[in-house]
Design an enzyme around this catalytic site. Structure first.
Site, short mmCIF file in Angstrom:
data_model
loop_
_atom_site.label_atom_id
_atom_site.label_comp_id
_atom_site.label_asym_id
_atom_site.label_seq_id
_atom_site.Cartn_x
_atom_site.Cartn_y
_atom_site.Cartn_z
N ASN A 88 125.44 86.11 45.96
CA ASN A 88 124.60 85.53 47.01
C ASN A 88 124.89 84.03 47.04
O ASN A 88 124.53 83.31 46.11
CB ASN A 88 123.12 85.80 46.66
CG ASN A 88 122.16 85.10 47.61
OD1 ASN A 88 122.57 84.58 48.65
ND2 ASN A 88 120.89 85.09 47.24
N TRP A 89 125.54 83.59 48.10
CA TRP A 89 125.93 82.17 48.18
C TRP A 89 124.77 81.28 48.63
O TRP A 89 124.89 80.06 48.61
CB TRP A 89 127.09 82.01 49.16
CG TRP A 89 128.40 82.54 48.66
CD1 TRP A 89 128.62 83.22 47.50
CD2 TRP A 89 129.67 82.43 49.31
NE1 TRP A 89 129.95 83.55 47.38
CE2 TRP A 89 130.62 83.07 48.49
CE3 TRP A 89 130.10 81.87 50.51
CZ2 TRP A 89 131.97 83.15 48.82
CZ3 TRP A 89 131.45 81.95 50.85
CH2 TRP A 89 132.37 82.58 50.01
N LYS A 90 123.70 81.88 49.12
CA LYS A 90 122.56 81.09 49.64
C LYS A 90 123.05 80.09 50.69
O LYS A 90 123.93 80.42 51.47
CB LYS A 90 121.82 80.42 48.49
CG LYS A 90 121.50 81.41 47.36
CD LYS A 90 120.68 80.85 46.27
CE LYS A 90 120.48 81.89 45.20
NZ LYS A 90 119.60 81.48 44.14
N GLU A 123 113.57 83.93 46.70
CA GLU A 123 113.39 82.70 47.49
C GLU A 123 112.75 83.01 48.85
O GLU A 123 111.96 82.21 49.36
CB GLU A 123 114.75 81.99 47.67
CG GLU A 123 115.17 81.33 46.36
CD GLU A 123 116.66 81.20 46.18
OE1 GLU A 123 117.42 81.31 47.15
OE2 GLU A 123 117.08 81.02 45.01
N GLY A 141 118.55 81.10 38.46
CA GLY A 141 118.94 79.68 38.53
C GLY A 141 118.46 78.83 37.37
O GLY A 141 118.51 77.60 37.46
N GLU A 166 115.54 91.04 39.62
CA GLU A 166 115.80 89.61 39.42
C GLU A 166 114.53 88.91 38.95
O GLU A 166 113.70 88.47 39.80
CB GLU A 166 116.26 88.97 40.73
CG GLU A 166 117.58 89.50 41.24
CD GLU A 166 118.31 88.43 42.04
OE1 GLU A 166 119.45 88.12 41.67
OE2 GLU A 166 117.75 87.89 43.00
N SER A 184 120.91 84.29 36.24
CA SER A 184 121.73 83.53 35.29
C SER A 184 122.82 84.36 34.61
O SER A 184 123.12 84.17 33.44
CB SER A 184 120.83 82.87 34.25
OG SER A 184 119.98 81.92 34.89
N GLY A 221 124.16 84.45 41.53
CA GLY A 221 123.93 83.27 42.35
C GLY A 221 124.97 82.21 42.04
O GLY A 221 126.09 82.25 42.55
N GLY A 222 124.61 81.27 41.17
CA GLY A 222 125.46 80.11 40.87
C GLY A 222 126.91 80.45 40.55
O GLY A 222 127.85 79.86 41.11
N HIS A 232 114.73 88.70 48.66
CA HIS A 232 115.14 87.81 47.57
C HIS A 232 113.93 86.95 47.16
O HIS A 232 113.10 86.60 48.01
CB HIS A 232 116.31 86.93 48.02
CG HIS A 232 116.88 86.12 46.89
ND1 HIS A 232 116.35 84.90 46.53
CD2 HIS A 232 117.89 86.37 46.02
CE1 HIS A 232 117.03 84.43 45.49
NE2 HIS A 232 117.96 85.31 45.16
C1 PEP Z 1 120.01 84.67 42.57
O1 PEP Z 1 119.66 83.67 43.16
O2 PEP Z 1 119.82 85.78 43.07
C2 PEP Z 1 120.59 84.53 41.24
C3 PEP Z 1 120.72 85.59 40.51
O3 PEP Z 1 120.95 83.25 40.89
P1 PEP Z 1 121.62 82.78 39.50
O4 PEP Z 1 122.71 83.77 39.17
O5 PEP Z 1 122.14 81.43 39.77
O6 PEP Z 1 120.53 82.83 38.49
#
Ligand code: PEP
Length: 253
Positions: free
Chosen positions: A11-13, A101, A177, A171, A216, A237-238, A99
């Site tokens: 997920n690039w957001k 967010e 994050g 999640e 993460s 994510g990241g 999600h």
């Molecule tokens: C996410 O935002 O869905 C996520 C899993 O982010 P990260 O991997 O950066 O924790």
């Protein structure tokens, strides 16, 4: 035991560029990772069509494009929103629903998430239902009740058919994050609970539904998480924005 095809989704957001699309697709192709797993990428909406075009040029059939969000309505005076039809027309095959967010920053309720989930499903797209608890819910012993409410919202709207062709992503919000992933043991316990919930309405679907862990994930912790029996891949994510890290995570799945 039923063999489930692993999935790694990024997920690039509100990040990324055409250049990143080019780099990621090229590295996926060169590494050959998507022969044994499914790879799902969710860039911002402005990149959907470009991603779809490039993925076809590279003949990457096991790489799927996911929308980050859709509106629960088909059309209307909703400035800035995207319907499922528009996402589909732009090449999306999957849709991320709920999600954390969207739930926290955009006040999306489980009921609205469930409507989006069913919109995607009814349009022939595959929903990725994100569920997870906050730090406070974890600390006050409310993890299971929170997850139950999030999943039941979809069950109420879609019945037992709803989970036949979807992904569920666990999640935990305290892990998204933050650099603090859930331990493989804790993640496995929760994934088993989620699979059990699906089994309570449809034992057959429970065997096949893929449940991803997100929060993460890095190349350093992915193998231990992915080796758990009820973890079928990851939502990233990241690390999904760094092609080398993302490919490594895909290889570990
Ligand atoms: C996410 O935002 O869905 C996520 C899993 O982010 P990260 O991997 O950066 O924790």
């Amino acid at each position: 035991m039923t063999k489930r095809m692993p999935v790694v989704a990024a997920n690039w957001k509100m990040n990324g560029s055409r250049e990143l699309v080019n780099q990621v697709l090229l590295q996926i192709k060169q590494s050959g990772v998507c022969q044994d797993i499914e790879v799902v990428i969710s860039p911002p909406a402005t990149l959907y069509s470009y991603f779809d075009e490039q993925k076809k040029i590279h003949e990457l059939d096991h790489v799927f494009l996911a929308a980050q969000n859709i509106n629960e309505l088909d059309n209307g005076a909703l400035t800035g929103e995207i319907s499922v039809g528009l996402a589909k027309e732009s090449g999306c095959q999957w849709v991320i629903c709920g999600h954390s967010e969207r739930r926290s920053l955009f006040k999306e309720t489980s009921k609205v998430t469930a409507k989006k989930f069913m919109k995607a499903l009814n349009a022939g797209l595959k929903p990725i239902l994100c569920v997870g608890e906050t730090t406070e819910e974890k600390e006050t012993g409310k993890t299971f009740s929170r997850l139950t409410a999030q999943i039941e919202a979809v069950m109420h709207l879609g019945g037992k058919q709803a989970f036949k062709d979807c992904l569920i992503a666990y999640e935990p919000i305290w892990a998204v994050g933050t650099g603090q992933a859930a331990s493989p043991e804790l993640a496995q316990e929760i994934h088993r609970f989620i699979r059990g919930m699906i089994a309570s309405i449809c034992p057959e679907t429970a065997k096949t539904v893929r449940i991803l862990y997100g929060g993460s994930i890095k190349p350093e912790n992915a193998a231990a998480l992915f080796s758990q029996p009820d973890i079928d891949g990851g939502l990233i994510g990241g690390a999904g924005l760094v092609p080398e890290q993302f490919i490594k995570i895909c290889q570990l799945a």
